[in-house]
Design a protein around this motif. Sequence first.
Motif, mmCIF file in Angstrom:
data_model
loop_
_atom_site.group_PDB
_atom_site.id
_atom_site.type_symbol
_atom_site.label_atom_id
_atom_site.label_comp_id
_atom_site.label_asym_id
_atom_site.label_seq_id
_atom_site.Cartn_x
_atom_site.Cartn_y
_atom_site.Cartn_z
ATOM 1 N N GLY A 32 9.565 -11.661 -5.244
ATOM 2 C CA GLY A 32 9.943 -10.512 -6.061
ATOM 3 C C GLY A 32 9.706 -9.201 -5.331
ATOM 4 O O GLY A 32 10.523 -8.274 -5.410
ATOM 5 N N LEU A 33 8.588 -9.110 -4.618
ATOM 6 C CA LEU A 33 8.321 -7.896 -3.842
ATOM 7 C C LEU A 33 9.303 -7.750 -2.680
ATOM 8 O O LEU A 33 9.652 -6.631 -2.300
ATOM 9 N N MET A 98 2.997 -0.698 -2.616
ATOM 10 C CA MET A 98 2.717 0.549 -3.324
ATOM 11 C C MET A 98 3.223 1.744 -2.516
ATOM 12 O O MET A 98 3.764 2.704 -3.082
ATOM 13 N N LEU A 99 3.091 1.680 -1.190
ATOM 14 C CA LEU A 99 3.550 2.780 -0.350
ATOM 15 C C LEU A 99 5.065 2.947 -0.424
ATOM 16 O O LEU A 99 5.573 4.057 -0.627
ATOM 17 N N TRP A 100 5.824 1.843 -0.249
ATOM 18 C CA TRP A 100 7.276 2.004 -0.261
ATOM 19 C C TRP A 100 7.789 2.369 -1.665
ATOM 20 O O TRP A 100 8.779 3.074 -1.791
ATOM 21 N N SER A 101 7.078 1.923 -2.716
ATOM 22 C CA SER A 101 7.495 2.274 -4.077
ATOM 23 C C SER A 101 7.254 3.751 -4.357
ATOM 24 O O SER A 101 8.113 4.444 -4.926
ATOM 25 N N LEU A 102 6.086 4.259 -3.958
ATOM 26 C CA LEU A 102 5.802 5.681 -4.139
ATOM 27 C C LEU A 102 6.742 6.535 -3.292
ATOM 28 O O LEU A 102 7.184 7.605 -3.724
ATOM 29 N N ALA A 103 7.054 6.055 -2.090
ATOM 30 C CA ALA A 103 7.978 6.787 -1.234
ATOM 31 C C ALA A 103 9.383 6.807 -1.836
ATOM 32 O O ALA A 103 10.099 7.815 -1.761
ATOM 33 N N THR A 104 9.787 5.690 -2.463
ATOM 34 C CA THR A 104 11.089 5.645 -3.133
ATOM 35 C C THR A 104 11.113 6.600 -4.328
ATOM 36 O O THR A 104 12.123 7.260 -4.600
ATOM 37 N N PHE A 188 10.130 -0.579 -10.528
ATOM 38 C CA PHE A 188 10.100 -2.035 -10.385
ATOM 39 C C PHE A 188 9.087 -2.455 -9.317
ATOM 40 O O PHE A 188 8.281 -3.371 -9.508
ATOM 41 N N GLY A 189 9.098 -1.775 -8.183
ATOM 42 C CA GLY A 189 8.170 -2.103 -7.098
ATOM 43 C C GLY A 189 6.726 -1.837 -7.465
ATOM 44 O O GLY A 189 5.835 -2.644 -7.165
#
Length: 433
Positions: A32-33, A98-104, A188-189
């Motif tokens: 899922g991730l 968490m990093l790529w989700s916050l960056a998105t 979602f991430g």
Amino acid sequence: MAFHPAATAEFDDSTVNVSRTYAWVVFALTFGLLISDYMSRQVLNAVFPLLKSEWALSDSQLGLLSGIVALMVGLLTFPLSLLADRWGRVKSLTLMAMLWSLATLGCALAENYQHMFIARFLVGVGEAAYGSVGIAVVISVFPKNMRATLTGAFMAGGMFGSVLGMALGGILAQHLGWRWSFAGMALFGMLLALVYPLVVKQNRIGHSRPAASATDEFPCRRPLKTLFASRSVVSAYVGSGLQLFVGAAVMVWFPSYLNRYYHMGTDQAGVVSAIIVLTGGVGMILCGILSDRLCRNAPDRKIALAIAYCLISCVLLSLAFRMAPGAPQLVLIALAMLVATGTSGPAGAMVANLTHYSIHGTAFATLTLANNLLGLAPGPYITGVLADNFGLDRAFQLIPLISVAAALVFWYGKRHYHQDIQKLAPLMASEER
């Protein structure tokens, strides 16, 4: 029910002692991730026209927003995977997600091109090592005879995530605006990133590392030697990369092929191309399952199947691109792509079997690097060069020949597989004492 794989001659003697249910939960969350990873990466493509209009951007600026993610993944995959193997894979995966989700989410809040570029840079940093470390976690909770299936299925997640990211991103942009396209992927991430460490525990999936002796300054040094210690594992890296050259070329240039030779609009060409991409993703899974089912007691047969996948795809694609445009050609291309991506599973199984389990994240990072340097990056570019000189139809007739080179590399690895396993066994034994 727990997995207790029988001893084999393969290099990895680590054991699996988790329930079947828990193993599949780990797979589902990690997969899922991975879907989230590629949704966050590819959603940008769906909103290109809106960004271009709102910020008056050039095509090169838009291309750079996409390319910076791939660049960071290429540069950071290996070092971050090595750190994850040492620091802890579960903690590392959670931090990455968490990093790529916050960056998105930062992309959604961007006020100008510079803000968007910084956010996309951070998306690339967060995603850099996820694929390699994620598959290392997955194979650690399943028996060795499922490695081709798991590797193929996991890599297929990238294709599924790409299609979902572009499709859902386009829908959200159409109804709510482009900022919600990024925000939806980010939420979602982040949700999965919060759930992941609550369910996936390092002490349940991790193997205990041998204690380092007082004189061993670098306890991971000897396992690291296995990254390139055998001809077979190097053949897996190179063969996988060469075969992905073909798959990447078709996936990137097929919309243009449909536009030029079928006279399809961009919307229709995109839909048909998405079906081809999904066919390749399904092929990764099915060919991986077939490899494990047919080669349960003879791991080297997986390499023979990889050779077969290369040659069959070469024949089918060569025939398809010599046919006149029409439904029969599209069907044959789809069948070819079903097989063309099938080497992912066997190649991943070879890498896992021929490297020390404590550095599997780093080993799969090396495989990812080879896939990018030999396949995903040069495939589309060289196809474009050939198209400029001979036409895209002629380029597509020539590109499948690369599969013959991939087959030869896998054949070379198969010749040395058993000898390499025996040569590496003493190192594994010394690490476990």
